[in-house]
Design an enzyme around this catalytic site. Structure first.
Site, PDB file in Angstrom:
ATOM      1  N   ARG A   1      35.895  37.875  47.488  1.00  0.00           N
ATOM      2  CA  ARG A   1      36.290  37.233  46.236  1.00  0.00           C
ATOM      3  C   ARG A   1      37.316  36.132  46.482  1.00  0.00           C
ATOM      4  O   ARG A   1      37.373  35.145  45.754  1.00  0.00           O
ATOM      5  CB  ARG A   1      36.818  38.266  45.256  1.00  0.00           C
ATOM      6  CG  ARG A   1      35.724  39.223  44.788  1.00  0.00           C
ATOM      7  CD  ARG A   1      36.120  40.045  43.595  1.00  0.00           C
ATOM      8  NE  ARG A   1      34.985  40.839  43.131  1.00  0.00           N
ATOM      9  CZ  ARG A   1      34.924  41.491  41.984  1.00  0.00           C
ATOM     10  NH1 ARG A   1      35.972  41.449  41.151  1.00  0.00           N
ATOM     11  NH2 ARG A   1      33.857  42.183  41.640  1.00  0.00           N
TER      12      ARG A   1
ATOM     13  N   SER B   1      43.192  45.202  42.386  1.00  0.00           N
ATOM     14  CA  SER B   1      43.768  46.223  41.500  1.00  0.00           C
ATOM     15  C   SER B   1      44.825  46.972  42.284  1.00  0.00           C
ATOM     16  O   SER B   1      44.563  47.432  43.407  1.00  0.00           O
ATOM     17  CB  SER B   1      42.697  47.202  41.013  1.00  0.00           C
ATOM     18  OG  SER B   1      41.880  46.629  40.030  1.00  0.00           O
TER      19      SER B   1
ATOM     20  N   GLU C   1      38.883  39.315  38.236  1.00  0.00           N
ATOM     21  CA  GLU C   1      39.657  40.283  39.033  1.00  0.00           C
ATOM     22  C   GLU C   1      39.428  40.103  40.537  1.00  0.00           C
ATOM     23  O   GLU C   1      38.298  39.949  40.994  1.00  0.00           O
ATOM     24  CB  GLU C   1      39.256  41.704  38.624  1.00  0.00           C
ATOM     25  CG  GLU C   1      40.099  42.778  39.300  1.00  0.00           C
ATOM     26  CD  GLU C   1      39.262  43.754  40.105  1.00  0.00           C
ATOM     27  OE1 GLU C   1      39.731  44.132  41.188  1.00  0.00           O
ATOM     28  OE2 GLU C   1      38.157  44.116  39.673  1.00  0.00           O
TER      29      GLU C   1
ATOM     30  N   ARG D   1      29.807  40.403  43.232  1.00  0.00           N
ATOM     31  CA  ARG D   1      29.606  41.851  43.134  1.00  0.00           C
ATOM     32  C   ARG D   1      28.493  42.254  44.099  1.00  0.00           C
ATOM     33  O   ARG D   1      27.304  42.200  43.769  1.00  0.00           O
ATOM     34  CB  ARG D   1      29.254  42.236  41.689  1.00  0.00           C
ATOM     35  CG  ARG D   1      29.405  43.716  41.404  1.00  0.00           C
ATOM     36  CD  ARG D   1      29.123  44.014  39.930  1.00  0.00           C
ATOM     37  NE  ARG D   1      30.091  43.417  39.054  1.00  0.00           N
ATOM     38  CZ  ARG D   1      31.268  43.982  38.741  1.00  0.00           C
ATOM     39  NH1 ARG D   1      31.599  45.146  39.254  1.00  0.00           N
ATOM     40  NH2 ARG D   1      32.096  43.377  37.912  1.00  0.00           N
TER      41      ARG D   1
ATOM     42  N   ARG E   1      29.407  50.064  48.206  1.00  0.00           N
ATOM     43  CA  ARG E   1      29.283  50.687  46.889  1.00  0.00           C
ATOM     44  C   ARG E   1      27.916  50.363  46.287  1.00  0.00           C
ATOM     45  O   ARG E   1      27.485  49.209  46.300  1.00  0.00           O
ATOM     46  CB  ARG E   1      30.376  50.193  45.928  1.00  0.00           C
ATOM     47  CG  ARG E   1      31.784  50.607  46.317  1.00  0.00           C
ATOM     48  CD  ARG E   1      32.787  50.088  45.310  1.00  0.00           C
ATOM     49  NE  ARG E   1      34.143  50.215  45.825  1.00  0.00           N
ATOM     50  CZ  ARG E   1      35.214  49.646  45.276  1.00  0.00           C
ATOM     51  NH1 ARG E   1      35.060  48.920  44.184  1.00  0.00           N
ATOM     52  NH2 ARG E   1      36.405  49.802  45.803  1.00  0.00           N
TER      53      ARG E   1
END
Length: 428
Positions: free
Chosen positions: A390, A351, A348, A276, A261
């Site tokens: 993560r 999700s 986070e 990130r 991404r």
């Protein structure tokens, strides 16, 4: 994609939904185009009726030996007008589809109203954050001192926000991935898939990445191929365009993939360390199910993701995203946030979303009910089970010791060749 019939009949509800979702998208052009479409359809049907009636008269005139040429010329002119209208309708339909593809999904009635993450209610906590008798280090300092995270060489090989993970750090990443896949396939009933890492535009459109989020994606310049931003994309699209039998449902699929991404809208946020990155690893969970079972499936999907952290004994909490913080394709989303000692907060790590029939409509994925009747759209769900990088961060920070070493969680030891601790020099 929303049902066009619902859009036509519920303009006020649509505008309120977009406002609740913190979305500035204007639907005025959509309704103007749709009105023009209806006007053209009405006029075209009238002209087709005149042409049909005229054609009958032409046949009758010819049968009677009379001159039909003037009427035939009129019918040819009508035919040209109808052809032009059909071409205009095709352009309008393409314009309508382009607009509709940019409208987000309808939130489920249980989703709380809110504009941003400050309005996300906490559903529950699991585990107690560890009380350190020393100042816990952030993962980037731990990783560099242990020689398992090499940020400088990652930038040299690619650019910023790419990292080389090496030595026992790489072993730990591999062990985490294998542990997650084993858990989901052996205990949670998911079928493991090894999908392509490059997919075409239709596949990206099916799950909602295109056209809205093209700037966040990596594309191959010479091909109609995109690097996957998540395994959700190929997994959910495996059955695109098909009609499944109801007895095939539910389908539970999992895959490990690298993910890519640009995250162009997040420049400057969390750029230190590996929280990130432009390339990251994830074990994804996807469910394709009967519409009446999808919210049961959302709960079990989220529990499957949470189980990873329970087995690793890392504290986490579950939150429910409000309307303004929810992703484009989701009707309802739970975020799982893991405790990071260096930040003294939850961040986070997964999700889990129910997209209802939003993606299924985009990819034309349906099932044939056992009792008969027309095929219906399935519901699709997805969730991280979980983000491996993560998870590495959370493990490093929660299992660090005063001397800068990192203990290995007991459940992972068999996956890393019996290693129980990462100490200085482990990356060499």
């Amino acid at each position: 994609m929303l049902d066009m019939r619902w859009i036509r009949e519920n303009r006020k509800d649509l505008e309120q939904m977009l406002q609740a979702r913190n979305n500035a998208f204007s639907v005025g052009e959509l309704y103007d185009l749709d009105e023009k479409r209806r006007e053209i359809l009405t006029s075209m049907e009238e002209k087709k009726a005149r042409r049909n009636e005229g054609s009958k008269k032409v046949g009758l005139l010819k049968k009677q030996g009379e001159n039909a040429e003037p009427l035939m010329e009129e019918m040819r002119f009508l035919g040209d007008e109808i052809k032009g209208m059909e071409e205009e309708l095709s352009r309008i339909d393409a314009g309508l589809e382009e607009i509709v593809l940019q409208i987000p999904n309808l939130p489920h009635e249980t989703v709380p109203l809110g504009m941003d993450e400050t309005n996300n209610p906490v559903i529950h906590h699991w585990g107690e954050p560890r009380k350190f008798d020393f100042e816990p280090q952030p993962h980037w300092d731990l990783g560099e001192s242990l020689g398992i995270l090499d940020f400088e060489r990652g930038v040299k090989l690619a650019e910023s926000r790419f990292t080389v993970i090496r030595g026992k750090g790489a072993l730990l990443m591999r062990g985490l991935t294998q542990f997650m896949l084993d858990l989901h396939t052996r205990e949670h009933g998911f079928e493991e898939i090894m999908p392509p890492l490059l997919v075409n535009s239709a596949t990206m459109q099916g799950t909602g990445q295109l056209p809205k989020f093209a700037d966040d994606l990596y594309r191959c310049a010479q091909d109609d191929l995109w690097l996957v931003p998540t395994a959700e994309v190929p997994l959910t699209n495996i059955y695109a365009g098909e009609i499944l039998e109801e007895k095939q449902l539910p389908l539970h699929l999992t895959a490990y993939t690298p993910c890519f991404r640009r995250e162009s809208g997040t420049y400057g946020r969390d750029v230190r360390g590996i929280l990130r990155q432009h390339q990251f690893d994830k074990v994804e969970l996807v469910k394709i199910c009967h519409p009446e079972k999808s919210y049961e499936e959302l709960e079990s999907l989220t529990l499957a993701a949470e189980e990873v952290l329970k087995r690793l004994e890392i504290p986490f909490r579950r939150i429910c995203l409000c309307t303004g913080d929810m992703g484009f394709s989701a009707s309802k989303t739970y975020d799982i946030e893991v405790w990071l000692p260096s930040q003294d907060k939850y961040r986070e790590i997964s999700s889990c979303s129910n997209c209802e029939d939003f993606q299924a409509r985009r990819m034309n994925l349906r099932f044939r009910p056992d009792e008969g009747g027309k095929p219906r759209h399935v519901h699709t769900l997805n969730g991280s089970g979980i983000a491996v990088g993560r998870c590495l961060i959370a493990l490093m920070e929660n299992y660090q010791e005063a001397d800068g070493s990192i203990r290995v969680p007991e459940v992972l030891i068999p996956y890393v060749g019996g290693m129980t601790r990462i100490e200085s020099g482990s990356g060499s």
